[in-house]
Design a protein around this motif. Structure first.
Motif, PDB file in Angstrom:
ATOM      1  N   ARG A   1      -2.251   6.529   0.100  1.00 51.16           N
ATOM      2  CA  ARG A   1      -2.566   5.249   0.082  1.00 51.16           C
ATOM      3  C   ARG A   1      -3.234   4.973  -1.437  1.00 51.16           C
ATOM      4  O   ARG A   1      -3.411   3.867  -2.228  1.00 51.16           O
ATOM      5  CB  ARG A   1      -3.796   5.144   0.967  1.00 51.16           C
ATOM      6  CG  ARG A   1      -4.663   3.735   1.149  1.00 51.16           C
ATOM      7  CD  ARG A   1      -5.626   3.585   1.955  1.00 51.16           C
ATOM      8  NE  ARG A   1      -5.150   3.542   3.278  1.00 51.16           N
ATOM      9  CZ  ARG A   1      -5.586   4.486   4.249  1.00 51.16           C
ATOM     10  NH1 ARG A   1      -6.475   5.286   4.112  1.00 51.16           N
ATOM     11  NH2 ARG A   1      -5.367   4.278   5.621  1.00 51.16           N
TER      12      ARG A   1
ATOM     13  N   THR B   1      -0.244   5.201  -4.571  1.00 49.96           N
ATOM     14  CA  THR B   1       1.028   4.081  -4.294  1.00 49.96           C
ATOM     15  C   THR B   1       0.491   2.730  -4.026  1.00 49.96           C
ATOM     16  O   THR B   1      -0.768   2.520  -4.296  1.00 49.96           O
ATOM     17  CB  THR B   1       1.845   4.394  -2.969  1.00 49.96           C
ATOM     18  OG1 THR B   1       0.987   4.185  -1.893  1.00 49.96           O
ATOM     19  CG2 THR B   1       2.421   5.797  -3.067  1.00 49.96           C
ATOM     20  N   ARG B   2       1.412   1.785  -4.119  1.00 51.98           N
ATOM     21  CA  ARG B   2       1.151   0.231  -4.031  1.00 51.98           C
ATOM     22  C   ARG B   2       0.558  -0.208  -2.663  1.00 51.98           C
ATOM     23  O   ARG B   2      -0.161  -0.988  -2.621  1.00 51.98           O
ATOM     24  CB  ARG B   2       2.326  -0.633  -4.048  1.00 51.98           C
ATOM     25  CG  ARG B   2       2.892  -0.353  -5.541  1.00 51.98           C
ATOM     26  CD  ARG B   2       3.916  -1.316  -5.822  1.00 51.98           C
ATOM     27  NE  ARG B   2       3.770  -2.788  -5.781  1.00 51.98           N
ATOM     28  CZ  ARG B   2       4.180  -3.885  -5.804  1.00 51.98           C
ATOM     29  NH1 ARG B   2       5.601  -3.568  -5.437  1.00 51.98           N
ATOM     30  NH2 ARG B   2       3.931  -5.091  -5.464  1.00 51.98           N
ATOM     31  N   LEU B   3       0.514   0.897  -1.654  1.00 52.35           N
ATOM     32  CA  LEU B   3      -0.278   0.612  -0.238  1.00 52.35           C
ATOM     33  C   LEU B   3      -1.660   0.118  -0.384  1.00 52.35           C
ATOM     34  O   LEU B   3      -2.241  -0.483   0.329  1.00 52.35           O
ATOM     35  CB  LEU B   3       0.168   1.765   0.492  1.00 52.35           C
ATOM     36  CG  LEU B   3      -0.430   1.701   1.865  1.00 52.35           C
ATOM     37  CD1 LEU B   3       0.044   0.683   2.647  1.00 52.35           C
ATOM     38  CD2 LEU B   3      -0.215   3.068   2.726  1.00 52.35           C
TER      39      LEU B   3
ATOM     40  N   GLU C   1      -2.580  -3.906   5.105  1.00 45.48           N
ATOM     41  CA  GLU C   1      -2.492  -2.716   5.854  1.00 45.48           C
ATOM     42  C   GLU C   1      -3.313  -2.763   7.190  1.00 45.48           C
ATOM     43  O   GLU C   1      -2.855  -2.161   8.118  1.00 45.48           O
ATOM     44  CB  GLU C   1      -3.127  -1.591   4.897  1.00 45.48           C
ATOM     45  CG  GLU C   1      -2.912   0.094   5.560  1.00 45.48           C
ATOM     46  CD  GLU C   1      -3.732   0.725   4.940  1.00 45.48           C
ATOM     47  OE1 GLU C   1      -3.780   2.076   5.143  1.00 45.48           O
ATOM     48  OE2 GLU C   1      -4.460   0.449   3.918  1.00 45.48           O
TER      49      GLU C   1
END
Length: 787
Positions: A385, A388-390, A397
């Motif tokens: 998380r 990354t782009r998350l 999310e």
């Protein structure tokens, strides 16, 4: 936390603080010297003195010394007049008064959170016609049309299908209820994450990793502030009500610590001393667990075992008092409506047999394996998380996870209900009048198998129980997966209830299996001596209790406090030995895969400078191997005691990012005189330029007690001995690192100077030690972000 938000702190090597004139008395008293007279900060305080920079560590030794000096002064004055004596008494009593206020405020907030969460959770399924503010249970209390078997059904409470379509039966009504459940879950989750993002980013998560770091002396401005308290209280209710796999128990520790921090500002003794404030926060952590579980003694032990860094006897007594007040306040509010303080009171008290220790230990093994697996999976997901782009889309999310949770949870009654309700259902033992699906046994064919009193003998499982077991098995898999993803999202999320739910499901499944094994094989040598036909041999609810403790222990690595919390939580005092056996087994198994609990793992993930007291240092390195500067580094930046000008000092401060400077006799001798902090230098020089005539860049800076002869035509010198720490902690270059680490842990040091025959060689900070320990453990040393 957003990485960019912290990046401005990454280059700091030495801990920043800005204390200044206050430590003169302590430094002088330790050295037996009187400092030169400067402007008294008590009479004419300078802005910024007495506080610390954000994301830095406090100086425990200095803070404790300040408090001792303050207490000594009050004691001496109390002998001189009645007014001073009354002031001394009020000062001594202020700690207990503060504990009383913390207990009252935390208990009141916890009661409100419990009531609001119960109401909103029920709102996903329907509405009370007599008053929309009633939850399902309260709505049916006053109804005369409820039956004992269907105590949750009454005309006053209507599902959304009944309100919209007029009927509660049929596939269309089911679809309407399903869609309304998903709608409310998404609405609550969206409101929770939106409020956190907009008003208080620190209100997300459990809060316990940050509380542990703050109690070790770290400063995180705003983490315990009023906005965090308000938003965390509101969003905690919303997050729990949304049906996400999280609990409110961990965040309640954060809420209680926010209350304590805010109330500390009412008392000068705690407002102006960071070490004293952390004693109050330790007690507040105990209050948080006390109101979360209704377990005041367990709360005190939790603070001592799991959270606190410094826990003197005085704090133990005050924690006990504050937890008592908070529990009494919560009991007065009566949020559960059952006149009990505990969440899951157990009615059964059937004895357990020695043979059952084997399945209890088996549950401990399961709890340890689950704990180790959960920590690795959750940390891997949280790292993903972050990297990354998350991590850039926290609102999306949360909404996706809430939608998936709601869609999968609704068809299964055991995942649809809240975590606390599920655990209460699993802890429950089947009585004669119980209508739960878990009690779907075949009825006894003869009167000898009816058991004694309200308890029932072991019976063969019926169709209802088999259905319940399949649903529980599916719920177990779902809970294990979804909890890994949910913990760490940008909403308040506790871990106690989801972990206990996983263990309770596993325990109930094993308990029913053991019960059926005993029923069909009561003449086996294992059961023959103590389990006769028609007897109540196995209690499945007990297995659920033991499983809950085992899984929570595997995740958090709690032991003593966990056992006490469990028996306070359930009232099952006679089951301490099974709980102890499962908890210890769980810890041993989990420790075999890694010694870190979930909170320590998240502290390391966030890069906080937390020196774990439980972590062993068994490497044979010396301080000279860890200190800076290294052989390839430039020389250590130092100040001399009388040969530098104001301009040279300012140039050194401007050209370096260090937060403190050792003071030596001269550049040639490098003999150590003391240590001065960057912030003190800046504030003192700026103040002198404004308030002292003749101070210019050419003025000499003196850290000596007696000024040398000055040129009559030159500018007056700037004397800064008052801000010099004359007793910095030092070790020699051949001190073993394990001893140095112990010194840092037990004294709460931020930095330590390294000398050889009195000559300064280098400096070691807490960050250097953490990086060294990370290298030894084959971890990335650059993961330690702050210092």
């Amino acid at each position: 936390m957003d990485q960019g938000f912290w990046s401005r702190q990454l280059d700091q090597d030495v801990l920043v603080e800005n204390g200044g004139y206050e430590e003169r008395s302590s430094a002088a008293s330790m050295n037996g010297q009187g400092p030169s007279k400067l402007v008294d900060p008590l009479d004419d305080p300078l802005p910024g003195l007495g506080t610390y920079e954000d994301f830095n560590t406090i100086d425990w030794v200095r803070e404790k010394s300040k408090d001792r000096d303050r207490h000594r002064e009050i004691t001496n004055k109390s002998r001189q007049s009645t007014v001073a004596l009354l002031h001394s008494v009020s000062d001594a009593f202020s700690g207990w008064l503060l504990m009383l206020l913390v207990g009252l405020m935390s208990g009141a907030l916890a009661g409100g959170i419990d009531i609001a969460a119960h109401w909103l959770t029920d709102m996903k399924e329907g509405l009370c016609l007599t008053g929309f503010w009633f939850n399902h249970e309260h709505c049916c209390w006053t109804s005369n049309e409820t039956t004992f078997q269907e105590r949750d059904r009454c005309p006053q409470w209507q599902s959304w299908a009944e309100l919209i379509t007029g009927t509660s039966e049929g596939p269309f009504a089911y679809i309407v209820n399903y869609l309304m459940y998903i709608f409310w879950a998404l609405l609550f989750a969206f409101l929770a994450v939106a409020l956190v993002r907009a008003f208080a980013p620190y209100a997300c998560g459990s809060g316990i990793p940050e509380i542990k770091t703050i109690l070790s002396g770290f400063i995180i401005r705003g983490y315990l502030g009023k906005w965090t308290l308000i938003i965390k209280t509101i969003t905690l209710v919303l997050a729990v009500s949304s049906g996400l796999s999280l609990g409110k128990e961990g965040p309640l520790v954060h809420v209680a610590c926010c209350c304590a921090n805010i109330l500390c500002h009412l008392f000068t003794k705690y407002r102006k001393n960071e070490a004293k404030r952390r004693e109050v926060l330790s007690a507040a952590a105990a209050v948080g667990v006390s109101v979360a579980f209704g377990a005041p003694i367990g709360g005190v032990l939790f603070s001592l075992e799991e959270v606190s860094y410094y826990f003197p006897l005085k704090t133990l007594w005050r924690s006990f008092f504050a937890a008592l007040v908070a529990a009494f306040t919560l009991r007065s509010i009566n949020p559960f409506g059952n006149s009990r303080l505990v969440l899951f009171f157990v009615e059964f008290h059937a004895p357990w047999h020695l043979v059952e220790l084997a399945p209890f230990i088996l549950l401990g093994i399961f709890g340890g394996l689950w704990g180790a697996l959960f920590i690795r999976a959750n940390i891997a997901w949280c790292r993903r998380r972050k990297s990354t782009r998350l991590g850039h889309f926290p609102v999306i999310e949360v909404l996706v996870v809430a939608a998936v949770t709601a869609v999968i949870a609704y068809p299964n009654s055991y995942t649809r209900m809240s975590g606390a309700e599920l655990i209460a259902e699993l802890f429950n033992d089947c009585s004669l009048l119980d209508s739960s699906q878990l009690c779907g046994y075949k009825q006894p064919t003869n009167t000898s198998e009816t058991g004694v009193g309200n308890s029932l003998a072991d019976r063969p499982a019926g169709a209802g129980l088999y259905t319940a077991l399949w649903q529980l098995a599916l719920a177990l898999g779902f809970k294990m997966i979804i909890t890994v993803i949910t913990f760490g999202m940008k909403v308040p999320s506790g871990l106690f209830i989801p972990s206990m739910a996983v263990g309770a499901i596993a325990g109930r499944l094993l308990g029913v299996g053991m019960e059926q094994l005993a029923y069909y094989n009561h003449d086996w040598f294992l059961f023959k001596g103590w389990c006769s036909p028609g007897a109540d041999c196995i209690t499945p609810g007990l297995y659920a209790m033991v499983g809950a403790a085992a899984c929570l222990g595997g995740v958090t690595r709690m032991t003593v406090s966990l056992v006490v919390i469990m028996f306070e939580l359930t009232g099952g005092l006679e089951y301490i030995v099974p709980l102890m056996a499962a908890t210890m087994t769980s810890k041993w198994v989990a420790d075999a895969f890694g010694r870190e609990g979930i909170y320590e793992a998240h502290i390391r993930l966030n890069g906080y400078p937390f020196l774990e007291p439980k972590e062993e240092f068994d490497h044979s390195s010396l301080t000279v191997d860890v200190m800076r500067p290294r052989r390839s580094d430039p020389a250590l930046a130092v100040l001399t005691q009388e040969s530098m000008t104001v301009g040279e000092v300012e140039a050194l401060v401007e050209s370096t990012h260090y937060s403190g400077f050792p003071v030596v006799v001269s550049q040639e001798s490098q003999r150590l005189v003391g240590f001065v902090l960057r912030r003190d230098l800046i504030i003192s020089i700026d103040n002198a330029r404004k308030r002292q005539e003749g101070i210019v860049s050419a003025s000499q800076v003196l850290f000596t007690e007696h000024a040398p002869a000055q040129d009559a035509d030159g500018p007056p010198p700037l004397r800064l001995r008052g801000i010099l720490d004359l007793s910095p902690f030092t070790v020699t270059d051949h001190t073993p690192m394990d001893i140095t680490v112990d010194i840092f842990r037990k004294l709460g040091l931020r930095q330590c100077l390294v000398t050889h025959n009195g000559r300064l060689l280098g400096i070691i900070t807490k960050k250097d030690i953490l990086k060294h320990m990370a290298q030894i453990a084959n971890r990335d040393p650059d993961s330690i972000l702050f210092n």
